[in-house]
Write a protein that holds these residues in place. Structure first.
Motif, PDB file in Angstrom:
ATOM      1  N   THR A 187     -24.189  -7.091 -45.651  1.00  0.00           N
ATOM      2  CA  THR A 187     -23.956  -5.752 -46.841  1.00  0.00           C
ATOM      3  C   THR A 187     -24.287  -6.274 -48.142  1.00  0.00           C
ATOM      4  OG1 THR A 187     -21.648  -4.565 -47.741  1.00  0.00           O
ATOM      5  CG2 THR A 187     -21.518  -7.050 -47.213  1.00  0.00           C
TER       6      THR A 187
ATOM      7  N   SER B 191     -17.945  -3.152 -46.947  1.00  0.00           N
ATOM      8  CA  SER B 191     -18.784  -2.018 -47.426  1.00  0.00           C
ATOM      9  C   SER B 191     -19.602  -2.175 -48.507  1.00  0.00           C
ATOM     10  CB  SER B 191     -17.676  -0.821 -47.925  1.00  0.00           C
ATOM     11  OG  SER B 191     -16.926  -0.356 -46.859  1.00  0.00           O
TER      12      SER B 191
ATOM     13  N   THR C 226     -19.650   2.468 -52.064  1.00  0.00           N
ATOM     14  CA  THR C 226     -18.599   2.854 -53.063  1.00  0.00           C
ATOM     15  C   THR C 226     -18.895   2.282 -54.410  1.00  0.00           C
ATOM     16  OG1 THR C 226     -16.976   1.863 -51.438  1.00  0.00           O
ATOM     17  CG2 THR C 226     -16.147   1.799 -53.642  1.00  0.00           C
TER      18      THR C 226
END
Length: 533
Positions: free
Chosen positions: A214, A40, A237
């Motif tokens: 990412t 993420s 995040t």
């Protein structure tokens, strides 16, 4: 005199192979490193010196170590040079970012011996030819990073690809070389107070997201504009690098950070353990501040530490915050008001509340959610400087009203007392997070900036760049050895350091190729950090 110790307080000065040896792993740090290694996108948020770069480097080092089994390619890039980009066109910054990312990914692939596949996407990010020792993308990057010292920008040798092409190229690379994904660590991602550049970066971060790529970005609190296209809580995040002083393991972790760098310091620290712990709490979770204050005086004892706390937390830390106004004129009124608010309102109130208490001491204050927006902006700048830490929002105060809790730097609070060590020992032992000084929606302290317009803050760029380049090197945050060598070499201004090369540093006594590179890197890093705030 200062402690004679082989300590560095910038991650940039630590060789990559030594990063994991210096890692002091707390449960929180391990969780952050694992998130940085994961699939993420991550935004790593924290003030200067709290360890964002170190955590990113640690995650990169672990991925490098496990490359053979995990097949994940780490790419580390810093955007500290963003402060030097001259905005000749609205998309200059985006073009520079794309060129820098393309060249960094290609360099990382080469380092791991990956053979690039053919195809239009790879060709677009690679360029069609080399120019001397540079790839075409590296040449584009260098043109923009040199634009600050040129009247007219040099013509670009090649068109820079759009984000979609870079994303496709990474997918082609992964499929061709059997790599699972590329992890892109972008340090100093929003290092400058130029909202438009920040918005362009976060839009790019969103556009690059794919199963094969990412992005992990390190940013500062209080100085980051995400724009409308990027929603931090949905598109990434968000992790806050704030070491909690209320953690039972806090003092031992901070002590381990020092010992990992130089174990010989135990001889001075162990007999004065309680004094060291107070100095560690004064740093409020910031390892760089702890290391700097530890090295300020020698021998290390109660008396010298009291002098250090008075000097650093009454003068130096505030001077660094106030100097932001010279580099970012649009923020001057907010910076000055924020200092006045903390020094003349918050700190005296907290000191008075803590004197003589043997339970539930406090370093916390609360701001009503309906306080003027300028107040919140000023507090964010104080978070950027590390003088204040933003805590929980949506907190209820004594009358049930909603607001945000902040913690003021403990060292600034300790320095309020005539006996900083004794006062600090009592405060840290009984610190109680729910005890706060409260400031309502219409507190009289807000009046000086009630009518402040935020238009000046949100427009323009670094208007003071040229003036800052002419300032003395005494403003740079470098070690005493580095400063002495800069003086020896005859560097007088910040601009002269920035224009120098490694050969210039070799003219100093006892400085060879390796040390010249380390010194120049350290000096240039300090310059870029200074120019960017």
């Amino acid at each position: 005199m200062r402690l004679q110790a082989e300590i560095v307080y910038r991650t940039e000065d630590i060789p990559t192979e030594d990063i994991l040896n210096l890692l002091v792993e707390t449960e929180t740090d391990r969780s952050m490193i694992d998130s940085l290694k994961g699939r993420s996108p991550v935004i790593l948020k924290g003030s200067r010196g709290v360890g964002k770069s170190f955590l990113m480097r640690a995650a990169e080092a672990e991925i490098r170590r496990d490359f053979g089994s995990q097949k994940i390619l780490p790419v580390y890039v810093t955007f500290a040079q963003a402060s030097l980009i001259r905005q000749n066109t609205p998309d200059s910054f985006l073009i520079w970012m794309m060129a820098k990312l393309c060249s960094s990914i290609l360099r990382a692939a080469s380092t791991f011996g990956l053979k690039l596949p053919g195809g239009s996407a790879i060709t677009a990010i690679q360029g069609t030819a080399a120019i001397g020792n540079y790839s075409e993308m590296e040449k584009v990057k260098d043109i923009f990073e040199s634009s600050w010292k040129q009247e007219k920008q040099e013509e670009l040798p090649v068109a820079v690809p759009v984000p979609e092409v870079l994303r496709d190229a990474v997918e082609d690379l992964c499929r061709h070389t059997n790599i699972k994904r590329v992890v892109l660590f972008v340090d100093e991602a929003a290092h400058v107070f130029i909202p438009e550049q920040q918005r362009q970066f976060f839009t790019l971060m969103r556009d690059l997201r794919s199963p094969y790529l990412t992005v992990k970005a390190a940013v500062y609190p209080g100085a980051t504009s995400y724009g409308y296209a990027f929603q931090p809580t949905h598109d990434a995040t968000v992790l806050s690098v704030d070491r909690q002083v209320t953690d039972p393991e806090y003092a031992s972790a901070m002590r381990s950070i020092v010992y990992k760098q130089d174990g010989s310091l135990k001889k001075q620290i162990e007999p004065n353990g309680d004094v060291f712990d107070t100095l560690a709490y004064a740093a409020s979770g910031n390892p760089r501040i702890l290391l700097k204050t530890l090295l300020m005086r020698s021998p290390f004892n109660r008396r010298s530490t009291q002098e250090t706390i008075r000097e650093y937390y009454r003068e130096e830390i505030w001077g660094e915050h106030s100097n932001l106004a010279d580099r970012f004129p649009g923020h001057r009124e907010l910076i000055d008001w924020g200092r006045t608010f903390i020094e003349e309102s918050v700190l005296p109130a907290l000191h008075a509340r803590n004197v003589g208490r043997t339970s539930q001491t406090s370093s916390y204050f609360w701001i009503h959610r309906d306080a003027p927006r300028a107040v919140r902006e000023a507090l964010r700048l104080l978070c950027y400087s590390g003088i204040v830490q933003e805590g929980d929002s949506g907190m209820r105060a004594t009358r049930g009203e909603i607001g945000t809790r902040y913690m003021v730097n403990l060292g600034c609070l300790f320095a309020q007392d005539a006996e900083p060590i004794k006062f600090g020992q009592n405060v840290r032992k009984h610190l109680y997070v729910k005890r706060m000084v409260e400031y309502g929606a219409n507190h009289p302290a807000y009046r000086p900036i009630d009518e402040f317009s935020l238009d000046a803050v949100n427009s323009g760029g670094n208007l003071a760049l040229e003036a800052q380049l002419e300032r003395s090197i005494s403003h740079l945050d470098v070690t005493e050895f580095q400063r002495s060598k800069l003086d020896e070499l005859g560097f007088r201004t910040i601009g002269e350091v920035l224009k120098s090369d490694e050969e210039a540093f070799k003219r100093a006594y006892y400085v060879g190729t390796k040390r010249a590179r380390q010194m120049r890197n350290a000096a240039v890093t300090a310059v870029l950090e200074y120019l960017s705030g």
